[in-house]
Scaffold this active site. Sequence first.
Site, PDB file in Angstrom:
ATOM      1  N   ASP A 219      49.072  -8.904  17.604  1.00 40.50           N
ATOM      2  CA  ASP A 219      48.483  -9.008  15.968  1.00 40.50           C
ATOM      3  C   ASP A 219      48.822 -10.434  15.596  1.00 40.50           C
ATOM      4  OD1 ASP A 219      47.844  -6.314  16.199  1.00 40.50           O
ATOM      5  OD2 ASP A 219      49.870  -5.614  15.513  1.00 40.50           O
TER       6      ASP A 219
ATOM      7  N   HIS B 194      50.968  -1.359  13.962  1.00 41.49           N
ATOM      8  CA  HIS B 194      50.231  -1.861  15.027  1.00 41.49           C
ATOM      9  C   HIS B 194      48.753  -1.125  15.355  1.00 41.49           C
ATOM     10  CE1 HIS B 194      49.122  -4.092  18.756  1.00 41.49           C
ATOM     11  NE2 HIS B 194      49.407  -3.027  19.435  1.00 41.49           N
TER      12      HIS B 194
END
Length: 342
Positions: A179, A206
Amino acid sequence: MRTSMVRLLARTTSTAGLTRRGFASESAPDRKVAILGAAGGIGQPLSLLMKLNPLVSRLALYDIAGTPGVAADVSHINTRSEILGYAGEEQLGKALEGADVVIIPAGVPRKPGMTRDDLFNINAGIVKSLCTAIAKYCPHALVNVISNPVNSTVPIASEVFKKAGTYDEKRLFGVTTLDVVRAKTFYAGKAKVNVADVNVPVVGGHAGVTILPLFSQATPSANLSSEDIQALTKRTQDGGTEVVEAKAGKGSATLSMAYAGAIFADACLKGLNGVPDVVECSFVQSTVTDLPFFASKVRLGKNGVEEVLGLGALSDYEKEGLEALKPELKSSIEKGIRFANA
Protein backbone atom coordinates in the site's frame (compact mmCIF):
# COMPACT_ATOMS: atom_id res chain seq x y z
CA MET A 1 22.57 -9.73 -21.40
CA ARG A 2 22.63 -11.81 -18.22
CA THR A 3 25.49 -9.75 -16.73
CA SER A 4 23.65 -6.49 -17.45
CA MET A 5 20.50 -7.90 -15.82
CA VAL A 6 22.44 -8.79 -12.66
CA ARG A 7 23.84 -5.26 -12.57
CA LEU A 8 20.36 -3.86 -13.06
CA LEU A 9 19.03 -5.96 -10.16
CA ALA A 10 21.94 -4.84 -8.03
CA ARG A 11 21.17 -1.20 -8.75
CA THR A 12 17.44 -1.74 -8.23
CA THR A 13 17.86 -3.43 -4.88
CA SER A 14 20.36 -0.80 -3.82
CA THR A 15 17.92 2.05 -4.48
CA ALA A 16 15.23 0.13 -2.61
CA GLY A 17 17.30 -0.11 0.52
CA LEU A 18 18.41 -3.70 -0.13
CA THR A 19 21.98 -2.49 -0.19
CA ARG A 20 24.52 -4.78 -1.81
CA ARG A 21 27.57 -4.96 0.40
CA GLY A 22 30.48 -7.35 0.63
CA PHE A 23 29.18 -10.87 1.05
CA ALA A 24 31.73 -11.96 3.66
CA SER A 25 30.02 -13.36 6.74
CA GLU A 26 31.74 -10.71 8.89
CA SER A 27 29.78 -8.00 7.12
CA ALA A 28 26.53 -8.92 8.87
CA PRO A 29 25.37 -11.35 11.57
CA ASP A 30 24.12 -14.77 10.51
CA ARG A 31 20.39 -14.53 9.84
CA LYS A 32 18.05 -17.27 8.68
CA VAL A 33 14.94 -16.28 6.74
CA ALA A 34 12.18 -18.79 5.96
CA ILE A 35 9.64 -18.22 3.19
CA LEU A 36 6.45 -20.28 3.54
CA GLY A 37 4.76 -20.56 0.16
CA ALA A 38 8.02 -20.12 -1.76
CA ALA A 39 6.87 -21.89 -4.93
CA GLY A 40 3.87 -19.61 -5.48
CA GLY A 41 3.29 -16.48 -7.49
CA ILE A 42 4.58 -14.19 -4.74
CA GLY A 43 6.95 -16.74 -3.21
CA GLN A 44 9.16 -17.23 -6.26
CA PRO A 45 10.05 -13.57 -6.93
CA LEU A 46 10.27 -13.00 -3.16
CA SER A 47 12.77 -15.87 -2.94
CA LEU A 48 14.82 -14.22 -5.69
CA LEU A 49 14.79 -10.84 -3.96
CA MET A 50 15.73 -12.30 -0.57
CA LYS A 51 18.58 -14.21 -2.23
CA LEU A 52 19.91 -10.81 -3.34
CA ASN A 53 19.81 -9.46 0.22
CA PRO A 54 23.29 -9.60 1.81
CA LEU A 55 21.80 -9.58 5.33
CA VAL A 56 20.51 -13.14 4.76
CA SER A 57 22.94 -15.98 5.46
CA ARG A 58 20.47 -18.90 5.16
CA LEU A 59 17.28 -18.85 3.11
CA ALA A 60 14.82 -21.68 3.72
CA LEU A 61 12.20 -22.10 0.99
CA TYR A 62 9.10 -24.11 1.92
CA ASP A 63 5.94 -25.06 0.09
CA ILE A 64 3.70 -28.10 -0.16
CA ALA A 65 5.24 -28.89 -3.58
CA GLY A 66 7.57 -27.42 -6.19
CA THR A 67 10.16 -26.01 -3.82
CA PRO A 68 13.15 -28.18 -4.84
CA GLY A 69 13.08 -26.59 -8.30
CA VAL A 70 12.81 -23.05 -6.99
CA ALA A 71 15.59 -23.72 -4.48
CA ALA A 72 17.88 -25.21 -7.15
CA ASP A 73 17.25 -22.25 -9.43
CA VAL A 74 17.95 -19.43 -6.96
CA SER A 75 20.83 -21.37 -5.33
CA HIS A 76 22.94 -20.70 -8.42
CA ILE A 77 22.89 -16.95 -7.79
CA ASN A 78 26.30 -15.79 -6.55
CA THR A 79 25.27 -14.05 -3.34
CA ARG A 80 25.96 -14.77 0.32
CA SER A 81 23.02 -16.91 1.41
CA GLU A 82 22.83 -20.68 1.46
CA ILE A 83 19.56 -21.97 -0.03
CA LEU A 84 17.61 -24.81 1.56
CA GLY A 85 14.50 -26.20 -0.12
CA TYR A 86 11.74 -28.06 1.73
CA ALA A 87 8.55 -29.63 0.36
CA GLY A 88 5.63 -31.20 2.19
CA GLU A 89 4.32 -30.80 5.72
CA GLU A 90 6.79 -33.30 7.16
CA GLN A 91 9.64 -30.93 6.27
CA LEU A 92 8.04 -27.74 7.64
CA GLY A 93 9.75 -28.05 11.02
CA LYS A 94 13.21 -28.23 9.42
CA ALA A 95 12.43 -25.19 7.29
CA LEU A 96 11.51 -23.20 10.40
CA GLU A 97 14.14 -24.28 12.93
CA GLY A 98 16.45 -21.39 13.81
CA ALA A 99 14.63 -18.83 11.66
CA ASP A 100 15.04 -15.17 12.61
CA VAL A 101 12.38 -13.96 10.17
CA VAL A 102 9.49 -15.98 8.71
CA ILE A 103 7.64 -14.57 5.70
CA ILE A 104 4.23 -16.07 4.85
CA PRO A 105 2.99 -15.46 1.29
CA ALA A 106 1.26 -18.90 1.24
CA GLY A 107 -2.34 -19.19 0.09
CA VAL A 108 -4.54 -18.78 -2.96
CA PRO A 109 -4.45 -15.55 -5.00
CA ARG A 110 -7.34 -13.27 -5.79
CA LYS A 111 -9.24 -13.83 -9.03
CA PRO A 112 -11.49 -11.38 -10.89
CA GLY A 113 -14.62 -10.62 -8.89
CA MET A 114 -13.11 -11.93 -5.65
CA THR A 115 -12.74 -9.70 -2.64
CA ARG A 116 -10.03 -10.34 -0.08
CA ASP A 117 -12.81 -11.66 2.13
CA ASP A 118 -13.64 -14.38 -0.43
CA LEU A 119 -10.16 -15.76 0.21
CA PHE A 120 -10.84 -16.05 3.90
CA ASN A 121 -11.79 -19.69 4.43
CA ILE A 122 -8.87 -21.14 2.45
CA ASN A 123 -6.12 -18.77 3.51
CA ALA A 124 -7.25 -18.54 7.14
CA GLY A 125 -6.78 -22.28 7.51
CA ILE A 126 -3.36 -22.17 5.87
CA VAL A 127 -2.14 -19.37 8.13
CA LYS A 128 -3.51 -21.09 11.24
CA SER A 129 -1.66 -24.30 10.35
CA LEU A 130 1.63 -22.57 9.52
CA CYS A 131 1.55 -20.44 12.68
CA THR A 132 0.99 -23.56 14.78
CA ALA A 133 4.29 -24.85 13.38
CA ILE A 134 6.04 -21.50 13.91
CA ALA A 135 5.00 -21.55 17.58
CA LYS A 136 6.62 -24.98 17.91
CA TYR A 137 9.81 -24.62 15.87
CA CYS A 138 10.80 -20.91 15.94
CA PRO A 139 8.67 -19.15 18.56
CA HIS A 140 10.96 -16.11 18.74
CA ALA A 141 11.06 -15.36 14.99
CA LEU A 142 9.69 -12.15 13.53
CA VAL A 143 6.62 -13.24 11.55
CA ASN A 144 5.69 -11.27 8.41
CA VAL A 145 2.17 -12.17 7.25
CA ILE A 146 1.45 -11.48 3.58
CA SER A 147 -1.40 -13.98 3.11
CA ASN A 148 -4.70 -12.19 2.58
CA PRO A 149 -6.97 -11.05 4.08
CA VAL A 150 -4.25 -9.56 6.30
CA ASN A 151 -6.90 -7.75 8.37
CA SER A 152 -8.01 -11.22 9.54
CA THR A 153 -4.93 -13.43 9.16
CA VAL A 154 -2.81 -11.37 11.56
CA PRO A 155 -5.43 -11.70 14.35
CA ILE A 156 -5.59 -15.44 13.56
CA ALA A 157 -1.82 -15.71 13.98
CA SER A 158 -1.98 -13.83 17.29
CA GLU A 159 -4.61 -16.21 18.65
CA VAL A 160 -2.62 -19.28 17.57
CA PHE A 161 0.47 -17.94 19.32
CA LYS A 162 -1.54 -17.07 22.45
CA LYS A 163 -2.85 -20.63 22.66
CA ALA A 164 0.69 -21.95 22.30
CA GLY A 165 1.97 -19.57 24.98
CA THR A 166 4.44 -17.95 22.58
CA TYR A 167 2.68 -14.72 21.60
CA ASP A 168 4.82 -11.59 21.55
CA GLU A 169 3.01 -8.68 19.93
CA LYS A 170 6.38 -7.14 19.05
CA ARG A 171 7.16 -10.02 16.70
CA LEU A 172 4.00 -10.25 14.58
CA PHE A 173 3.49 -8.05 11.51
CA GLY A 174 0.94 -7.75 8.76
CA VAL A 175 2.82 -6.67 5.65
CA THR A 176 1.06 -3.57 4.31
CA THR A 177 4.14 -2.26 2.51
CA LEU A 178 2.55 -2.67 -0.93
CA ASP A 179 0.00 0.00 0.00
CA VAL A 180 2.90 2.34 0.80
CA VAL A 181 4.74 1.40 -2.41
CA ARG A 182 1.62 2.15 -4.46
CA ALA A 183 0.90 5.40 -2.64
CA LYS A 184 4.47 6.59 -3.26
CA THR A 185 4.33 5.64 -6.94
CA PHE A 186 0.94 7.22 -7.62
CA TYR A 187 1.75 10.37 -5.63
CA ALA A 188 5.08 10.87 -7.41
CA GLY A 189 3.37 10.57 -10.79
CA LYS A 190 0.70 13.14 -9.94
CA ALA A 191 3.02 15.55 -8.09
CA LYS A 192 5.74 15.16 -10.74
CA VAL A 193 8.49 14.53 -8.20
CA ASN A 194 11.25 11.92 -8.05
CA VAL A 195 9.65 8.77 -6.64
CA ALA A 196 12.90 7.87 -4.85
CA ASP A 197 12.47 10.97 -2.67
CA VAL A 198 8.80 10.33 -1.81
CA ASN A 199 7.45 9.13 1.50
CA VAL A 200 3.75 8.55 2.22
CA PRO A 201 2.47 6.92 5.43
CA VAL A 202 -0.42 4.50 4.90
CA VAL A 203 -2.49 3.54 7.93
CA GLY A 204 -5.55 1.46 8.83
CA GLY A 205 -5.73 -1.99 7.30
CA HIS A 206 -4.90 -3.81 4.08
CA ALA A 207 -8.13 -4.05 2.08
CA GLY A 208 -10.24 -1.55 0.19
CA VAL A 209 -11.53 1.34 2.30
CA THR A 210 -9.49 0.20 5.31
CA ILE A 211 -6.38 1.41 3.43
CA LEU A 212 -5.87 5.08 4.33
CA PRO A 213 -2.91 6.85 2.70
CA LEU A 214 -2.02 10.06 4.53
CA PHE A 215 -1.19 12.25 1.55
CA SER A 216 -1.35 15.35 3.78
CA GLN A 217 1.88 14.04 5.34
CA ALA A 218 3.54 13.11 2.03
CA THR A 219 7.02 14.40 1.37
CA PRO A 220 8.09 16.27 -0.63
CA SER A 221 4.87 18.25 -0.24
CA ALA A 222 2.90 19.18 -3.35
CA ASN A 223 -0.06 21.49 -3.77
CA LEU A 224 -2.53 18.88 -5.05
CA SER A 225 -6.24 19.57 -5.28
CA SER A 226 -8.76 17.76 -3.07
CA GLU A 227 -9.99 15.99 -6.22
CA ASP A 228 -6.46 14.73 -6.90
CA ILE A 229 -6.08 13.53 -3.30
CA GLN A 230 -9.39 11.68 -3.44
CA ALA A 231 -8.46 10.06 -6.75
CA LEU A 232 -5.02 9.03 -5.43
CA THR A 233 -6.62 7.61 -2.29
CA LYS A 234 -9.11 5.55 -4.28
CA ARG A 235 -6.42 4.27 -6.65
CA THR A 236 -4.25 3.22 -3.71
CA GLN A 237 -7.22 1.43 -2.13
CA ASP A 238 -8.10 -0.29 -5.41
CA GLY A 239 -4.52 -1.06 -6.49
CA GLY A 240 -4.91 -4.81 -6.03
CA THR A 241 -8.12 -4.86 -8.07
CA GLU A 242 -6.40 -2.84 -10.82
CA VAL A 243 -3.79 -5.58 -11.21
CA VAL A 244 -6.29 -8.47 -10.94
CA GLU A 245 -8.38 -6.95 -13.73
CA ALA A 246 -5.33 -6.15 -15.90
CA LYS A 247 -4.17 -9.77 -15.61
CA ALA A 248 -7.65 -10.87 -16.77
CA GLY A 249 -7.99 -13.92 -14.58
CA LYS A 250 -4.35 -14.95 -14.87
CA GLY A 251 -3.29 -13.80 -11.40
CA SER A 252 -3.01 -10.99 -8.89
CA ALA A 253 -0.33 -8.57 -7.69
CA THR A 254 2.57 -10.98 -7.27
CA LEU A 255 5.65 -9.12 -8.46
CA SER A 256 4.95 -5.81 -6.72
CA MET A 257 3.89 -7.72 -3.59
CA ALA A 258 7.15 -9.68 -3.63
CA TYR A 259 9.06 -6.40 -3.91
CA ALA A 260 7.11 -4.91 -1.00
CA GLY A 261 7.59 -8.08 1.06
CA ALA A 262 11.33 -7.94 0.44
CA ILE A 263 11.47 -4.29 1.50
CA PHE A 264 9.69 -5.03 4.77
CA ALA A 265 11.76 -8.14 5.52
CA ASP A 266 14.92 -6.11 4.90
CA ALA A 267 13.69 -3.53 7.42
CA CYS A 268 13.08 -6.30 9.98
CA LEU A 269 16.60 -7.65 9.45
CA LYS A 270 18.13 -4.20 9.81
CA GLY A 271 16.20 -3.72 13.04
CA LEU A 272 17.39 -7.07 14.38
CA ASN A 273 20.95 -6.08 13.51
CA GLY A 274 20.69 -2.85 15.49
CA VAL A 275 20.46 -0.35 12.65
CA PRO A 276 18.90 2.79 14.21
CA ASP A 277 15.72 4.56 13.10
CA VAL A 278 14.26 1.84 10.88
CA VAL A 279 10.63 2.89 10.39
CA GLU A 280 8.04 1.19 8.19
CA CYS A 281 4.25 1.02 8.18
CA SER A 282 2.83 -2.31 9.34
CA PHE A 283 -0.42 -3.86 10.64
CA VAL A 284 0.36 -4.67 14.27
CA GLN A 285 -1.19 -4.93 17.72
CA SER A 286 -1.82 -1.32 18.54
CA THR A 287 -3.33 1.24 20.91
CA VAL A 288 -3.19 4.03 18.34
CA THR A 289 -6.98 3.69 17.90
CA ASP A 290 -9.65 1.77 19.79
CA LEU A 291 -9.07 -1.23 17.50
CA PRO A 292 -6.76 -4.03 18.73
CA PHE A 293 -4.80 -4.13 15.44
CA PHE A 294 -4.01 -1.20 13.20
CA ALA A 295 -1.45 -0.26 10.55
CA SER A 296 0.71 2.76 11.25
CA LYS A 297 4.37 3.69 11.27
CA VAL A 298 6.41 1.32 13.43
CA ARG A 299 10.00 1.69 14.62
CA LEU A 300 11.79 -1.65 14.27
CA GLY A 301 14.60 -2.90 16.50
CA LYS A 302 16.33 -5.91 18.00
CA ASN A 303 13.09 -7.32 19.42
CA GLY A 304 10.85 -6.47 16.49
CA VAL A 305 8.51 -3.55 17.27
CA GLU A 306 10.35 -0.95 19.34
CA GLU A 307 7.61 1.64 19.11
CA VAL A 308 4.22 1.96 17.42
CA LEU A 309 4.10 5.55 16.24
CA GLY A 310 0.99 7.72 16.29
CA LEU A 311 -0.96 8.96 13.28
CA GLY A 312 0.20 12.57 13.44
CA ALA A 313 -1.93 15.45 12.17
CA LEU A 314 -4.70 14.39 9.78
CA SER A 315 -6.60 16.43 7.22
CA ASP A 316 -10.40 16.58 7.50
CA TYR A 317 -10.64 14.15 4.56
CA GLU A 318 -8.31 11.71 6.34
CA LYS A 319 -10.23 12.06 9.62
CA GLU A 320 -13.41 11.11 7.77
CA GLY A 321 -11.61 8.18 6.15
CA LEU A 322 -10.34 7.00 9.53
CA GLU A 323 -13.83 6.89 11.01
CA ALA A 324 -15.25 5.28 7.86
CA LEU A 325 -12.73 2.42 7.86
CA LYS A 326 -13.15 1.41 11.51
CA PRO A 327 -16.35 -0.68 11.26
CA GLU A 328 -15.04 -2.84 8.40
CA LEU A 329 -11.62 -3.26 9.98
CA LYS A 330 -13.18 -4.13 13.34
CA SER A 331 -15.37 -6.76 11.67
CA SER A 332 -12.40 -8.33 9.84
CA ILE A 333 -10.33 -8.50 13.02
CA GLU A 334 -13.18 -10.12 14.95
CA LYS A 335 -13.77 -12.59 12.11
CA GLY A 336 -10.16 -13.73 12.35
CA ILE A 337 -10.32 -14.10 16.13
CA ARG A 338 -13.54 -16.13 15.87
CA PHE A 339 -11.99 -18.42 13.25
CA ALA A 340 -8.90 -19.06 15.34
CA ASN A 341 -10.98 -19.97 18.38
CA ALA A 342 -13.61 -22.07 16.60
